[in-house]
Design an enzyme around this catalytic site. Structure first.
Site, short mmCIF file in Angstrom:
data_model
loop_
_atom_site.label_atom_id
_atom_site.label_comp_id
_atom_site.label_asym_id
_atom_site.label_seq_id
_atom_site.Cartn_x
_atom_site.Cartn_y
_atom_site.Cartn_z
N PRO A 10 0.79 -1.24 0.00
CA PRO A 10 0.00 0.00 0.00
C PRO A 10 0.82 1.28 0.00
O PRO A 10 0.30 2.35 -0.33
CB PRO A 10 -0.82 -0.12 1.29
N GLY A 13 5.32 3.49 -4.25
CA GLY A 13 4.95 4.50 -5.23
C GLY A 13 3.97 5.53 -4.69
O GLY A 13 3.12 6.03 -5.43
N GLY A 65 7.49 -3.10 -5.39
CA GLY A 65 8.86 -3.03 -5.86
C GLY A 65 9.59 -4.35 -5.66
O GLY A 65 8.98 -5.38 -5.36
N GLU A 273 16.04 -5.77 0.28
CA GLU A 273 15.69 -5.99 1.68
C GLU A 273 16.96 -6.25 2.48
O GLU A 273 17.97 -6.70 1.93
CB GLU A 273 14.74 -7.18 1.80
#
Length: 299
Positions: A10, A13, A65, A273
């Site tokens: 959510p 972007g 992403g 990550e």
């Protein structure tokens, strides 16, 4: 109708995807999918959702992403869903995986690929207790993606990483490392290492032009210690794709396995990550994951 689990980030972007969620679902339905939507919040939550869905879903689609794709793939593999195709809808700052696969950055064009149902099995890297689709890396710049604010990333995109990286350049110090694999052993002080499954990382499209997610090999780049002006010139060469042969870089391919040890306290990164602590044990699982791609002739 095929049942499709749509997992979206959510905040990627600046929330652009969720504003178009209804239209995305409508288009997927028109492509013959029954859509189940999940708003991702954390890895544990994601694993539970996929575990609860694994007996009836036909497709998993990740909207986000590289980090979101990384999380979704790990949850799929932990639940033995290697027979279920993965669809990708690129959203957010870092989309190296989608760029490599040739998936359009328009939500609606990406859905056309998912609707075409053309699948290619790609290799997946495994590092310690998790998997990576595109890249595993380590060194003194690896904290940059994890210390860059979400607001800055949404405002400036990938430029945010570059700005943060430039800020950290004066702190660069060589780190002692040992990288061992059947083809090569590197035991020296370095700045950073990058292990690629695909050919793109950090937005650098020419980082490893020979790399392929279907060749059963990993591409290894090792950056040797050089003065900052020299390092900047190397990155300019990488942008142009003429960095191979530069004395400050070491490059080789390997089918693995790879063992990496380092006594210094430095960060690692997998698909954008935070990565595991050293030692790192890396191997490649060939053709493990089916992914929707623009063409079945994809290499």
């Amino acid at each position: 109708m095929d049942k499709l689990l749509l997992i979206y980030n959510p905040v990627a972007g600046e929330g652009a995807f969720k504003e178009n969620l209804d239209e995305v679902v409508s288009l997927l339905q028109k492509k013959g999918y029954q859509v189940i939507v999940h708003r991702t919040s954390n890895d544990e939550d994601l694993e539970i959702v996929i575990n609860n869905s694994k007996n009836f879903i036909d497709v998993v689609t990740a909207a986000g992403g590289d980090g979101t794709i990384h999380q979704v793939v790990n949850a799929m593999l932990k639940n033995n869903l290697t027979h279920v195709p993965l669809g990708i809808i690129p959203v957010g700052t870092s989309n190296d995986i989608a760029s490599y696969l040739g998936i359009p950055f328009s939500f609606f064009d990406a859905i056309q690929i998912i609707g075409s149902r053309k699948v290619k099995n790609i290799d997946v890297g495994e590092v310690n207790n998790s998997c990576f689709v595109n890249v595993a890396s380590g060194g003194l710049l690896m904290e940059v993606p994890h210390t860059t604010s979400v607001k800055l990333k949404n405002l400036t995109g990938r430029l945010a990483y570059y700005l943060k990286g430039i800020e950290q350049l004066p702190n660069l110090r060589p780190i002692p490392i040992k990288i061992s694999c059947p083809e090569e052993t590197v035991e020296e002080e370095i700045l950073l290492f990058i292990i690629l499954n695909g050919s793109i990382a950090g937005g650098f499209k020419n980082l490893a032009p020979a790399a392929s997610m279907t060749d059963g090999k990993l591409d290894v780049l090792v950056f040797k210690p050089v003065p900052i002006p020299r390092l900047l010139s190397v990155f300019v060469k990488i942008l142009r794709g003429d960095h191979f042969g530069d004395a400050s870089l070491k490059y080789f391919q390997t089918a693995g396995p790879i063992e990496i040890t380092c006594e210094a306290n430095v960060g690692t990164d997998v698909d954008g990550e935070k990565g595991p602590d050293f030692p790192m044990y890396i191997k490649l699982r060939k053709g493990l994951l089916p992914v929707f791609v623009p063409s079945v002739n994809f290499k």
